[in-house]
Write a protein that holds these residues in place. Structure first.
Motif, PDB file in Angstrom:
ATOM      1  N   ILE A  41       0.849  -1.199   0.000  1.00  0.00           N
ATOM      2  CA  ILE A  41       0.000   0.000   0.000  1.00  0.00           C
ATOM      3  C   ILE A  41       0.883   1.247   0.000  1.00  0.00           C
ATOM      4  N   GLY A  42       2.070   1.151  -0.586  1.00  0.00           N
ATOM      5  CA  GLY A  42       3.029   2.241  -0.588  1.00  0.00           C
ATOM      6  C   GLY A  42       2.910   3.196  -1.759  1.00  0.00           C
ATOM      7  N   ASP A  43       1.972   2.945  -2.673  1.00  0.00           N
ATOM      8  CA  ASP A  43       1.796   3.827  -3.828  1.00  0.00           C
ATOM      9  C   ASP A  43       0.910   5.021  -3.462  1.00  0.00           C
ATOM     10  N   VAL A  44       0.905   6.013  -4.338  1.00  0.00           N
ATOM     11  CA  VAL A  44       0.005   7.163  -4.195  1.00  0.00           C
ATOM     12  C   VAL A  44      -1.294   6.810  -4.911  1.00  0.00           C
ATOM     13  N   TYR A  45      -2.417   7.070  -4.254  1.00  0.00           N
ATOM     14  CA  TYR A  45      -3.722   6.740  -4.811  1.00  0.00           C
ATOM     15  C   TYR A  45      -4.585   7.999  -4.884  1.00  0.00           C
ATOM     16  N   ALA A  46      -5.166   8.256  -6.059  1.00  0.00           N
ATOM     17  CA  ALA A  46      -6.142   9.336  -6.193  1.00  0.00           C
ATOM     18  C   ALA A  46      -7.405   8.915  -5.455  1.00  0.00           C
ATOM     19  N   ILE A  47      -7.996   9.839  -4.726  1.00  0.00           N
ATOM     20  CA  ILE A  47      -9.198   9.540  -3.948  1.00  0.00           C
ATOM     21  C   ILE A  47     -10.427   9.882  -4.789  1.00  0.00           C
ATOM     22  N   THR A  48     -11.224   8.847  -5.032  1.00  0.00           N
ATOM     23  CA  THR A  48     -12.460   8.993  -5.801  1.00  0.00           C
ATOM     24  C   THR A  48     -13.619   9.276  -4.847  1.00  0.00           C
ATOM     25  N   ARG A  49     -14.785   9.490  -5.400  1.00  0.00           N
ATOM     26  CA  ARG A  49     -15.994   9.721  -4.603  1.00  0.00           C
ATOM     27  C   ARG A  49     -16.252   8.533  -3.662  1.00  0.00           C
ATOM     28  N   GLU A  50     -16.064   7.316  -4.169  1.00  0.00           N
ATOM     29  CA  GLU A  50     -16.275   6.115  -3.353  1.00  0.00           C
ATOM     30  C   GLU A  50     -15.252   6.039  -2.222  1.00  0.00           C
ATOM     31  N   HIS A  51     -13.985   6.324  -2.534  1.00  0.00           N
ATOM     32  CA  HIS A  51     -12.952   6.326  -1.498  1.00  0.00           C
ATOM     33  C   HIS A  51     -13.279   7.376  -0.436  1.00  0.00           C
ATOM     34  N   ALA A  52     -13.669   8.568  -0.902  1.00  0.00           N
ATOM     35  CA  ALA A  52     -13.966   9.669   0.021  1.00  0.00           C
ATOM     36  C   ALA A  52     -15.085   9.295   0.983  1.00  0.00           C
ATOM     37  N   ALA A  53     -16.131   8.629   0.482  1.00  0.00           N
ATOM     38  CA  ALA A  53     -17.249   8.230   1.339  1.00  0.00           C
ATOM     39  C   ALA A  53     -16.769   7.285   2.439  1.00  0.00           C
ATOM     40  N   ALA A  54     -15.952   6.305   2.077  1.00  0.00           N
ATOM     41  CA  ALA A  54     -15.435   5.351   3.069  1.00  0.00           C
ATOM     42  C   ALA A  54     -14.492   6.044   4.051  1.00  0.00           C
TER      43      ALA A  54
END
Length: 77
Positions: A41-54
């Protein structure tokens, strides 16, 4: 590993704000970002609407995806 959420103004290339969400834990973040349980889980991940909700449920952070871009930015500690 330290897990940060970085907020960027959509019109700029610099970080506007950051939150340390290490307390959420790598297992929960792997689940949110669909990384295998044994995966890195060491990469950079863009936060989507679904990620933001969680993430809001776990952190209380409010995401304004219309005005900003957010990324999960892990850092080695």
């Amino acid at each position: 590993m330290t897990f940060l959420i970085a907020r960027y103004d959509k019109d700029a290339d610099f970080t506007d704000d950051r939150w340390d969400i290490t307390y959420v834990g790598a297992p929960a973040l792997r689940e949110i970002f669909a990384v295998a349980p044994e995966g890195d889980i060491g990469d950079v991940y863009a936060i989507t609407r679904e990620h933001a909700a969680a993430l809001t449920k776990l952190t209380g952070i409010t995401f304004d995806l219309a005005a900003y871009e957010y990324f999960l930015e892990p850092e080695a500690s």
